[in-house]
Design a protein around this motif. Structure first.
Motif, PDB file in Angstrom:
ATOM      1  N   GLN A   3      51.990  45.405  56.125  1.00 50.36           N
ATOM      2  CA  GLN A   3      50.934  44.546  55.622  1.00 50.36           C
ATOM      3  C   GLN A   3      50.797  44.716  54.126  1.00 50.36           C
ATOM      4  OE1 GLN A   3      47.596  45.904  58.116  1.00 50.36           O
ATOM      5  NE2 GLN A   3      47.449  43.798  58.871  1.00 50.36           N
ATOM      6  N   LEU A   4      50.261  43.677  53.501  1.00 55.06           N
ATOM      7  CA  LEU A   4      49.905  43.729  52.091  1.00 55.06           C
ATOM      8  C   LEU A   4      48.391  43.718  51.996  1.00 55.06           C
ATOM      9  CD1 LEU A   4      52.395  41.081  50.655  1.00 55.06           C
ATOM     10  CD2 LEU A   4      52.722  43.546  50.894  1.00 55.06           C
ATOM     11  N   VAL A   5      47.851  44.649  51.244  1.00 53.19           N
ATOM     12  CA  VAL A   5      46.395  44.755  51.130  1.00 53.19           C
ATOM     13  C   VAL A   5      46.017  44.716  49.668  1.00 53.19           C
ATOM     14  CG1 VAL A   5      44.362  46.130  51.645  1.00 53.19           C
ATOM     15  CG2 VAL A   5      46.297  46.107  53.251  1.00 53.19           C
ATOM     16  N   GLU A   6      45.262  43.657  49.290  1.00 48.08           N
ATOM     17  CA  GLU A   6      44.790  43.550  47.914  1.00 48.08           C
ATOM     18  C   GLU A   6      43.435  44.217  47.774  1.00 48.08           C
ATOM     19  OE1 GLU A   6      46.534  39.324  48.816  1.00 48.08           O
ATOM     20  OE2 GLU A   6      45.235  40.781  49.797  1.00 48.08           O
ATOM     21  N   SER A   7      43.155  44.665  46.567  1.00 44.62           N
ATOM     22  CA  SER A   7      41.833  45.203  46.252  1.00 44.62           C
ATOM     23  C   SER A   7      41.605  45.072  44.757  1.00 44.62           C
ATOM     24  CB  SER A   7      41.717  46.663  46.686  1.00 44.62           C
ATOM     25  OG  SER A   7      42.657  47.459  46.012  1.00 44.62           O
ATOM     26  N   GLY A   8      40.347  45.231  44.362  1.00 45.01           N
ATOM     27  CA  GLY A   8      40.017  45.259  42.944  1.00 45.01           C
ATOM     28  C   GLY A   8      39.312  44.024  42.421  1.00 45.01           C
ATOM     29  N   GLY A   9      39.118  43.021  43.257  1.00 40.32           N
ATOM     30  CA  GLY A   9      38.420  41.836  42.792  1.00 40.32           C
ATOM     31  C   GLY A   9      36.952  42.109  42.530  1.00 40.32           C
ATOM     32  N   GLY A  10      36.296  41.135  41.909  1.00 44.13           N
ATOM     33  CA  GLY A  10      34.879  41.294  41.644  1.00 44.13           C
ATOM     34  C   GLY A  10      34.359  40.227  40.707  1.00 44.13           C
ATOM     35  N   LEU A  20      43.786  44.403  39.621  1.00 46.93           N
ATOM     36  CA  LEU A  20      43.983  44.184  41.049  1.00 46.93           C
ATOM     37  C   LEU A  20      45.129  45.062  41.541  1.00 46.93           C
ATOM     38  CD1 LEU A  20      43.769  40.280  41.253  1.00 46.93           C
ATOM     39  CD2 LEU A  20      41.920  41.958  41.323  1.00 46.93           C
ATOM     40  N   SER A  21      45.019  45.490  42.792  1.00 48.48           N
ATOM     41  CA  SER A  21      46.065  46.301  43.407  1.00 48.48           C
ATOM     42  C   SER A  21      46.573  45.612  44.661  1.00 48.48           C
ATOM     43  CB  SER A  21      45.523  47.687  43.779  1.00 48.48           C
ATOM     44  OG  SER A  21      45.053  48.370  42.648  1.00 48.48           O
ATOM     45  N   CYS A  22      47.848  45.797  44.929  1.00 46.23           N
ATOM     46  CA  CYS A  22      48.462  45.293  46.147  1.00 46.23           C
ATOM     47  C   CYS A  22      49.289  46.433  46.741  1.00 46.23           C
ATOM     48  CB  CYS A  22      49.346  44.092  45.852  1.00 46.23           C
ATOM     49  SG  CYS A  22      50.285  43.486  47.277  1.00 46.23           S
ATOM     50  N   GLU A  23      48.819  46.941  47.857  1.00 51.58           N
ATOM     51  CA  GLU A  23      49.497  48.073  48.493  1.00 51.58           C
ATOM     52  C   GLU A  23      50.209  47.609  49.746  1.00 51.58           C
ATOM     53  OE1 GLU A  23      46.907  51.281  49.446  1.00 51.58           O
ATOM     54  OE2 GLU A  23      48.508  52.568  50.195  1.00 51.58           O
ATOM     55  N   ALA A  92      39.183  32.610  40.928  1.00 48.26           N
ATOM     56  CA  ALA A  92      39.991  32.180  42.071  1.00 48.26           C
ATOM     57  C   ALA A  92      40.079  33.324  43.071  1.00 48.26           C
ATOM     58  CB  ALA A  92      41.395  31.783  41.622  1.00 48.26           C
ATOM     59  N   VAL A  93      40.628  33.014  44.229  1.00 41.21           N
ATOM     60  CA  VAL A  93      41.051  34.064  45.151  1.00 41.21           C
ATOM     61  C   VAL A  93      42.482  34.420  44.766  1.00 41.21           C
ATOM     62  CG1 VAL A  93      41.505  34.701  47.543  1.00 41.21           C
ATOM     63  CG2 VAL A  93      39.557  33.224  46.986  1.00 41.21           C
ATOM     64  N   TYR A  94      42.717  35.702  44.560  1.00 38.58           N
ATOM     65  CA  TYR A  94      44.031  36.182  44.158  1.00 38.58           C
ATOM     66  C   TYR A  94      44.737  36.798  45.367  1.00 38.58           C
ATOM     67  CZ  TYR A  94      43.101  35.346  39.245  1.00 38.58           C
ATOM     68  OH  TYR A  94      42.846  34.733  38.032  1.00 38.58           O
ATOM     69  N   TRP A 116      52.130  37.790  53.046  1.00 37.64           N
ATOM     70  CA  TRP A 116      50.949  37.532  52.236  1.00 37.64           C
ATOM     71  C   TRP A 116      49.826  38.500  52.573  1.00 37.64           C
ATOM     72  CZ3 TRP A 116      50.549  33.893  48.365  1.00 37.64           C
ATOM     73  CH2 TRP A 116      51.626  32.989  48.254  1.00 37.64           C
ATOM     74  N   GLY A 117      49.054  38.845  51.560  1.00 35.54           N
ATOM     75  CA  GLY A 117      47.834  39.595  51.779  1.00 35.54           C
ATOM     76  C   GLY A 117      46.687  38.655  52.091  1.00 35.54           C
ATOM     77  N   GLN A 118      45.510  39.230  52.292  1.00 31.29           N
ATOM     78  CA  GLN A 118      44.356  38.443  52.698  1.00 31.29           C
ATOM     79  C   GLN A 118      43.604  37.836  51.513  1.00 31.29           C
ATOM     80  OE1 GLN A 118      44.314  41.671  52.298  1.00 31.29           O
ATOM     81  NE2 GLN A 118      42.437  42.074  51.152  1.00 31.29           N
ATOM     82  N   GLY A 119      43.894  38.292  50.321  1.00 33.33           N
ATOM     83  CA  GLY A 119      43.267  37.758  49.131  1.00 33.33           C
ATOM     84  C   GLY A 119      42.055  38.549  48.692  1.00 33.33           C
ATOM     85  N   THR A 120      41.783  38.505  47.402  1.00 32.69           N
ATOM     86  CA  THR A 120      40.598  39.146  46.831  1.00 32.69           C
ATOM     87  C   THR A 120      39.991  38.212  45.802  1.00 32.69           C
ATOM     88  OG1 THR A 120      39.750  41.176  45.784  1.00 32.69           O
ATOM     89  CG2 THR A 120      41.908  40.405  45.041  1.00 32.69           C
TER      90      THR A 120
END
Length: 126
Positions: A3-10, A20-23, A92-94, A116-120
């Motif tokens: 899986q791809l997991v995004e984080s860091g949005g705000g 933003l991070s994508c792990e 936007a959603v990234y 694809w990740g779920q977006g942030t």
């Protein structure tokens, strides 16, 4: 496949920075191209940046050149998108995306990616 997991949005103000991070979980990024895309309401998903994991070669959209930087951390199996000098139109959603690749080509269109990740959400206020 992992899986791809995004984080860091705000929510930030114009001129601020955000990272933003994508792990990748369950599988490493080796032999892949990792891309960042974004989609604002009512708009198509658009290319932001991409990186070839093995070589580190990158490509950026003209709209973010000089402001956004894509990078990778092999030890953390993570791809980053450093966003500086943010503008309201960056709202936007990234999404991060990945595709297996054994060439130097860096895809720029969403159909060329198959993970694809779920977006942030990134929101930039004026």
């Amino acid at each position: 496949q992992g899986q791809l997991v995004e984080s860091g949005g705000g929510l930030v103000q114009a001129g601020d920075s955000l990272s933003l991070s994508c792990e990748a979980s369950g599988r490493t990024f080796s032999s892949r191209v990792i891309g960042w895309f974004r989609q604002a309401p009512g708009n198509e998903r658009e290319f932001v940046a991409a990186i070839k994991w093995n070589s580190g070669r990158t490509s950026n959209a003209d709209s973010v050149k000089g402001r956004f930087t894509i990078s990778r951390d092999s030890a953390k199996n993570t791809v980053y998108l450093q966003m500086n000098s943010l503008k309201p139109e960056d709202t936007a959603v990234y999404y991060c995306a990945a595709v297996d690749s054994y060439t130097t080509y860096l895809p720029r269109s969403p159909p060329e990616y198959n993970y694809w990740g779920q977006g942030t959400q990134v929101t930039v206020s004026s």
